[in-house]
Design an enzyme around this catalytic site. Structure first.
Site, PDB file in Angstrom:
ATOM      1  N   ARG A 274      45.883  45.470  39.943  1.00  0.00           N
ATOM      2  CA  ARG A 274      46.424  44.773  41.549  1.00  0.00           C
ATOM      3  C   ARG A 274      47.585  44.423  41.603  1.00  0.00           C
ATOM      4  NH1 ARG A 274      44.174  39.500  41.077  1.00  0.00           N
ATOM      5  NH2 ARG A 274      45.588  38.618  40.947  1.00  0.00           N
ATOM      6  N   HIS A 278      45.558  37.532  44.542  1.00  0.00           N
ATOM      7  CA  HIS A 278      44.458  38.509  44.690  1.00  0.00           C
ATOM      8  C   HIS A 278      44.217  38.190  46.137  1.00  0.00           C
ATOM      9  CE1 HIS A 278      39.633  38.358  44.763  1.00  0.00           C
ATOM     10  NE2 HIS A 278      39.842  37.267  45.188  1.00  0.00           N
ATOM     11  N   TYR A 287      48.894  32.221  36.299  1.00  0.00           N
ATOM     12  CA  TYR A 287      48.384  32.374  34.956  1.00  0.00           C
ATOM     13  C   TYR A 287      48.617  34.386  34.871  1.00  0.00           C
ATOM     14  CZ  TYR A 287      45.887  35.136  39.667  1.00  0.00           C
ATOM     15  OH  TYR A 287      45.574  36.003  40.079  1.00  0.00           O
TER      16      TYR A 287
HETATM   17  C1  LIG Z   1      28.545  35.991  44.283  1.00  0.00           C
HETATM   18  C2  LIG Z   1      29.876  35.418  44.433  1.00  0.00           C
HETATM   19  N1  LIG Z   1      30.850  34.341  43.496  1.00  0.00           N
HETATM   20  C3  LIG Z   1      32.264  34.312  43.294  1.00  0.00           C
HETATM   21  C4  LIG Z   1      32.592  34.415  44.219  1.00  0.00           C
HETATM   22  C5  LIG Z   1      33.827  33.975  43.972  1.00  0.00           C
HETATM   23  N2  LIG Z   1      35.171  35.557  44.121  1.00  0.00           N
HETATM   24  C6  LIG Z   1      35.521  36.109  44.891  1.00  0.00           C
HETATM   25  S1  LIG Z   1      36.482  36.936  44.857  1.00  0.00           S
HETATM   26  C7  LIG Z   1      36.424  37.264  43.348  1.00  0.00           C
HETATM   27  C8  LIG Z   1      36.641  37.850  41.770  1.00  0.00           C
HETATM   28  C9  LIG Z   1      36.030  39.284  42.169  1.00  0.00           C
HETATM   29  O1  LIG Z   1      37.437  39.796  40.826  1.00  0.00           O
HETATM   30  P1  LIG Z   1      36.253  41.980  40.578  1.00  0.00           P
HETATM   31  O2  LIG Z   1      35.573  41.721  41.353  1.00  0.00           O
HETATM   32  O3  LIG Z   1      37.180  41.588  39.495  1.00  0.00           O
HETATM   33  O4  LIG Z   1      37.543  42.203  42.741  1.00  0.00           O
HETATM   34  P2  LIG Z   1      38.545  42.091  42.504  1.00  0.00           P
HETATM   35  O5  LIG Z   1      39.451  41.063  43.057  1.00  0.00           O
HETATM   36  O6  LIG Z   1      39.557  41.941  41.635  1.00  0.00           O
HETATM   37  O7  LIG Z   1      39.446  43.268  43.496  1.00  0.00           O
HETATM   38  C10 LIG Z   1      35.697  36.022  42.283  1.00  0.00           C
HETATM   39  C11 LIG Z   1      34.983  35.233  41.689  1.00  0.00           C
HETATM   40  C12 LIG Z   1      32.500  35.583  45.922  1.00  0.00           C
HETATM   41  N3  LIG Z   1      33.288  35.471  46.288  1.00  0.00           N
HETATM   42  N4  LIG Z   1      30.706  35.627  45.420  1.00  0.00           N
END
Ligand SMILES: Cc1ncc(C[n+]2csc(CCOP(=O)(O)OP(=O)(O)O)c2C)c(N)n1
Ligand SMILES: [Mg+2]
Length: 380
Positions: A274, A278, A287
């Protein structure tokens, strides 16, 4: 939406099959195009694309990156509430998106703008939810592309259930579920793996390991390379160079074909990065180090295909100039569409909750209507 002339062979069942790139201590990685733009071969996956098809993949990636950059800018200008950029993940999304057939069904997260493009969803439709004027913006049945899902990992279960239904119908199509490295820690994903394996569901789990889950690095999600998790559930897993559009296309095509022919699920870990934040609400400088991003800039998915096209004489200057103009036109269309999106009807938030209505929702609707009306009374 499919690139047809791939000659992707079926992977063998063992998760050890993609061994060609395995150096001592390094996880296996399927690659067909090096970061320098050189074509390389792999014993289990091959691909043979015409110059026109290669230019098509390049065009998809360039237009997707341009659309994504424009959305980020629109957020900065206050036109969108939020944007989740796919910067750096174009090959993972275009390669896998172009591997799908029209009758396959796609379950995305919230970042699959490149896959949406491949499925024929108009990019402007992706922006309504991020502007806060609707809850989705497209009809999932029109392109077999489900609505974006913010609840991390939940779509893996939806996809598996859908795939079990496809199998019960005896249909000849496959399902693909997208999720991230962070989502791989969710119970929903573990449950989806179990059900998919036991029911031999025609589903491909496509994990974009972009190294980060907001500020959490992948090391905090797993002790083994993510693709190896599949073995414990009883289906194959493979790690592919997620910045190599050719390898992603070949591997995803093989996995979908495998699912369609009744051989069950497969996990693909697209190893990528990425490059941006985010979302527009995040500041990655808090970070992670710039050096890490610089390392991945050298593996840019678009630059490596461009290097290949130029070296092989598959595209000339006129092609790149015309594409730049097409990208400019797309960006303008996106800007105009966002700025003129109508505000929603306030009361629409109560629609589509229950198919046949519900007493509690009716009560809430009435309360909200009274609340809104109180402003009109105050201003009189
Ligand atoms: C069930 C749940 N827990 C926490 C969140 C908050 N949250 C949003 S994005 C994220 C990280 C996701 O990371 P990843 O699966 O690696 O996907 P990326 O964003 O890197 O594409 C989190 C913890 C959420 N949306 N849903
Ligand atoms: Mg991630």
């Amino acid at each position: 939406m499919t690139v047809d002339s791939t000659a992707a062979r079926k992977p063998r069942r063992s998760s050890k099959r993609a061994g060609a790139k395995k150096a001592a201590g390094e996880p296996e990685l399927v690659q067909l195009l090096t970061p320098e733009g050189d074509r390389v071969e792999h014993p289990d996956y091959s691909i043979d694309l015409s110059p026109e098809e290669l230019r098509g993949l390049y065009r998809d990636m360039v237009l997707t990156r341009r659309f994504d950059g424009e959305a980020t800018t629109l957020q900065r200008q206050g036109e969108l509430g939020l944007w989740a950029s796919l910067l750096g993940q174009e090959a993972a999304q275009i390669g896998s998106g172009r591997a799908t057939r029209d009758d396959d069904y796609v379950f995305p997260t919230y970042r699959e703008h490149g896959v949406a493009w491949c499925r024929g969803v108009d990019p402007t439709n992706l922006l309504g939810m991020f502007r806060g004027v609707n809850h989705g913006g497209w009809d999932p049945n029109e392109n077999n592309f489900h609505l974006y899902t913010i609840v991390i990992g939940s779509q893996a279960l939806h996809a598996t259930g859908y795939a079990m239904g496809v199998a019960k119908d005896g249909a000849d199509s496959a399902v693909i579920a997208y999720f991230g490295d962070g989502a791989s820690s969710q119970g929903d994903v573990a449950e989806a793996f179990t059900f998919a394996a036991v029911y031999n569901a025609p589903v491909v789990f496509f994990c974009q390991n972009n190294q980060w889950a907001i500020s959490e690095p992948t090391e905090r999600q797993t002790r083994v390379p993510l693709y190896q998790r599949a073995q414990g559930y009883g289906f194959p897993g493979v790690r592919v160079d997620g910045n190599d559009v050719l390898a992603v296309l070949a591997v995803t095509k093989a996995a979908l074909e495998r699912a369609r022919s009744g051989e069950g699920p497969m996990l693909i870990e697209a190893f990528t990065y990425r490059m941006g934040a985010h979302t527009t609400s995040d500041d990655p400088t808090k970070y992670r180090r710039d050096e890490e991003r610089e390392l991945w800039e050298a593996k840019d998915p678009i630059l490596r295909l461009r290097a290949h096209l130029e070296r092989e004489g598959h595209a000339d200057e006129a092609f790149f100039t015309a594409l730049e103009e097409e990208a400019d036109a797309l960006a303008k269309r996106v800007r105009d569409a966002v700025r003129t999106m109508p505000d929603p009807d306030d009361m629409a938030i109560f629609d589509n909750i229950y198919a046949d209505g519900h007493a509690l929702v009716d009560e809430e609707r009435a309360q909200f209507a009274a609340y809104q009306a109180s402003f009109a009374e105050e201003s009189n």
